[in-house]
Design a protein around this motif. Sequence first.
Motif, PDB file in Angstrom:
ATOM      1  N   TYR A   1      -3.763   6.815   2.026  1.00  0.00           N
ATOM      2  CA  TYR A   1      -2.482   6.135   1.787  1.00  0.00           C
ATOM      3  C   TYR A   1      -2.530   4.654   2.175  1.00  0.00           C
ATOM      4  O   TYR A   1      -2.099   3.811   1.397  1.00  0.00           O
TER       5      TYR A   1
ATOM      6  N   THR B   1      -4.508   2.606  -0.467  1.00  0.00           N
ATOM      7  CA  THR B   1      -4.146   2.740  -1.880  1.00  0.00           C
ATOM      8  C   THR B   1      -3.077   1.708  -2.218  1.00  0.00           C
ATOM      9  O   THR B   1      -1.931   1.816  -1.793  1.00  0.00           O
TER      10      THR B   1
ATOM     11  N   ARG C   1      -4.014  12.010   2.125  1.00  0.00           N
ATOM     12  CA  ARG C   1      -3.182  11.313   3.113  1.00  0.00           C
ATOM     13  C   ARG C   1      -3.975  10.219   3.839  1.00  0.00           C
ATOM     14  O   ARG C   1      -3.447   9.148   4.126  1.00  0.00           O
TER      15      ARG C   1
ATOM     16  N   ASP D   1       0.865  -1.183   0.000  1.00  0.00           N
ATOM     17  CA  ASP D   1       0.000   0.000   0.000  1.00  0.00           C
ATOM     18  C   ASP D   1       0.902   1.232   0.000  1.00  0.00           C
ATOM     19  O   ASP D   1       2.101   1.143   0.278  1.00  0.00           O
ATOM     20  N   LEU D   2       0.336   2.358  -0.330  1.00  0.00           N
ATOM     21  CA  LEU D   2       1.108   3.586  -0.470  1.00  0.00           C
ATOM     22  C   LEU D   2       1.799   3.980   0.834  1.00  0.00           C
ATOM     23  O   LEU D   2       2.962   4.382   0.825  1.00  0.00           O
ATOM     24  N   ALA D   3       1.118   3.834   1.963  1.00  0.00           N
ATOM     25  CA  ALA D   3       1.722   4.192   3.258  1.00  0.00           C
ATOM     26  C   ALA D   3       2.974   3.362   3.520  1.00  0.00           C
ATOM     27  O   ALA D   3       4.015   3.897   3.922  1.00  0.00           O
TER      28      ALA D   3
ATOM     29  N   VAL E   1       1.479  13.190  -2.570  1.00  0.00           N
ATOM     30  CA  VAL E   1       1.775  12.107  -3.499  1.00  0.00           C
ATOM     31  C   VAL E   1       0.652  11.976  -4.523  1.00  0.00           C
ATOM     32  O   VAL E   1      -0.529  11.944  -4.173  1.00  0.00           O
TER      33      VAL E   1
ATOM     34  N   LEU F   1       5.876   4.395   1.107  1.00  0.00           N
ATOM     35  CA  LEU F   1       6.508   5.653   1.508  1.00  0.00           C
ATOM     36  C   LEU F   1       7.417   5.453   2.712  1.00  0.00           C
ATOM     37  O   LEU F   1       8.499   6.036   2.785  1.00  0.00           O
TER      38      LEU F   1
END
Length: 66
Positions: free
Chosen positions: A46, A49, A43, A17-19, A34, A22
Amino acid sequence: MRIFVNGEARIVEGSPDLASLLQQMEYSGETFAVAVNGDFVPRSEYPRTQIQDGDTLDVVAPVVGG
């Protein structure tokens, strides 16, 4: 899988996932935004995603000064 971060190709394991992604890339704090495939992600989204093979991420930070 292969993704692109700020125009640079990167190889990542699995489909994070995006979190998580990152965090792996050592982005922290709230001084950046982002976009995934051209769409900015709130946010709060995140963690929900999922990043897929071939995705393009743009990590942008505000520029101070004038």
